[in-house]
Enzyme design. Sequence first.
Site, PDB file in Angstrom:
ATOM      1  N   CYS A   8       0.826  -1.211   0.000  1.00  0.00           N
ATOM      2  CA  CYS A   8       0.000   0.000   0.000  1.00  0.00           C
ATOM      3  C   CYS A   8       0.861   1.263   0.000  1.00  0.00           C
ATOM      4  CB  CYS A   8      -0.874  -0.011   1.255  1.00  0.00           C
ATOM      5  SG  CYS A   8      -2.259   1.130   1.128  1.00  0.00           S
ATOM      6  N   ASP A 127      -5.710  -4.117  11.426  1.00  0.00           N
ATOM      7  CA  ASP A 127      -4.560  -3.223  11.539  1.00  0.00           C
ATOM      8  C   ASP A 127      -4.379  -2.846  13.012  1.00  0.00           C
ATOM      9  OD1 ASP A 127      -2.510  -1.452  10.907  1.00  0.00           O
ATOM     10  OD2 ASP A 127      -3.809   0.059   9.991  1.00  0.00           O
TER      11      ASP A 127
HETATM   12  O1  LIG Z   1      -0.556   4.270   4.425  1.00  0.00           O
HETATM   13  C1  LIG Z   1      -1.105   5.247   4.959  1.00  0.00           C
HETATM   14  O2  LIG Z   1      -0.564   6.361   5.005  1.00  0.00           O
HETATM   15  C2  LIG Z   1      -2.459   5.099   5.558  1.00  0.00           C
HETATM   16  C3  LIG Z   1      -3.136   6.235   5.939  1.00  0.00           C
HETATM   17  C4  LIG Z   1      -4.399   6.143   6.510  1.00  0.00           C
HETATM   18  C5  LIG Z   1      -4.993   4.915   6.691  1.00  0.00           C
HETATM   19  C6  LIG Z   1      -4.319   3.745   6.311  1.00  0.00           C
HETATM   20  C7  LIG Z   1      -3.056   3.817   5.749  1.00  0.00           C
HETATM   21  N1  LIG Z   1      -2.359   2.686   5.381  1.00  0.00           N
HETATM   22  C8  LIG Z   1      -2.731   1.361   5.768  1.00  0.00           C
HETATM   23  O3  LIG Z   1      -2.271   1.093   7.086  1.00  0.00           O
HETATM   24  C9  LIG Z   1      -2.012  -0.282   7.237  1.00  0.00           C
HETATM   25  C10 LIG Z   1      -0.713  -0.566   7.973  1.00  0.00           C
HETATM   26  O4  LIG Z   1       0.365   0.091   7.454  1.00  0.00           O
HETATM   27  P1  LIG Z   1       1.858  -0.189   7.964  1.00  0.00           P
HETATM   28  O5  LIG Z   1       2.383  -1.365   7.166  1.00  0.00           O
HETATM   29  O6  LIG Z   1       1.824  -0.481   9.418  1.00  0.00           O
HETATM   30  O7  LIG Z   1       2.611   1.053   7.636  1.00  0.00           O
HETATM   31  C11 LIG Z   1      -2.050  -0.883   5.850  1.00  0.00           C
HETATM   32  O8  LIG Z   1      -3.305  -1.555   5.745  1.00  0.00           O
HETATM   33  C12 LIG Z   1      -2.101   0.290   4.905  1.00  0.00           C
HETATM   34  O9  LIG Z   1      -2.954  -0.050   3.836  1.00  0.00           O
END
Ligand SMILES: O=C(O)c1ccccc1N[C@@H]1O[C@H](COP(=O)(O)O)[C@@H](O)[C@H]1O
Length: 206
Positions: A8, A127
């Site tokens: 992502c 998450d």
């Molecule tokens: O990636 C982002 O900036 C974000 C912003 C707002 C909501 C979700 C976001 N990302 C998602 O967060 C999780 C975990 O990310 P990480 O691997 O811990 O950095 C993942 O599902 C992203 O899709």
Amino acid sequence: MRTRVKICGFTHVEDALCAANLGVDAIGLVFYPPSPRNVSIEQAASISRALPAFVNVVALFVDAAPALIREVLNKVRVDCLQFHGDEPAEDCRIYDKSYIKAIRMQADTDVVALQQQYHDAAGLLLDAYHPGVQGGSGSGFDWDLIPTTRSLPIILAGGLTPENAGEAIKAVKPYALDVSSGVEAGKGIKDAAKMAAFIRKTNQAT
Ligand SMILES: O=C(O)c1ccccc1N[C@@H]1O[C@H](COP(=O)(O)O)[C@@H](O)[C@H]1O
């Protein structure tokens, strides 16, 4: 079954193409202005257009206005919506588009009840809860909070890295892993070696 991988937070065509060449199943585009990974509709359309067939595009929103979501759907090739805020199920199902619902896990989160509430979702994404941050924080959570009773595909997210991907698969047996910060060189900039290692470790663990 092979564990799918979604990466992502792409902001550059080159990084998304690199992920596609490495065998990623889906790429995520963030439409949430407070995020350092936020993309404009034009940026998203360029990234989406550049991708080959069979790499899914997931558009991520956090309590967004329906008008923005509809505009993205009109202008960008999107395969799936990701709702990462407090959207109730009835707001997720009005777009005639496959969706996944993200849940920020806390000690009392009832994942079994949420699977029923969002029964028509294509997956439930679990998450970390991080006060004041909606996602992409790089923080993990206690995987023991995830029940074995599953009526939806479970997508594990939150603080995943090439180093813990294998352990996560063994412990949780998710349908897919979703990673953002753990494969970055900087906010919104992906690191090719980390993406390759993440996909390799995932494939080795399944
Ligand atoms: O990636 C982002 O900036 C974000 C912003 C707002 C909501 C979700 C976001 N990302 C998602 O967060 C999780 C975990 O990310 P990480 O691997 O811990 O950095 C993942 O599902 C992203 O899709």
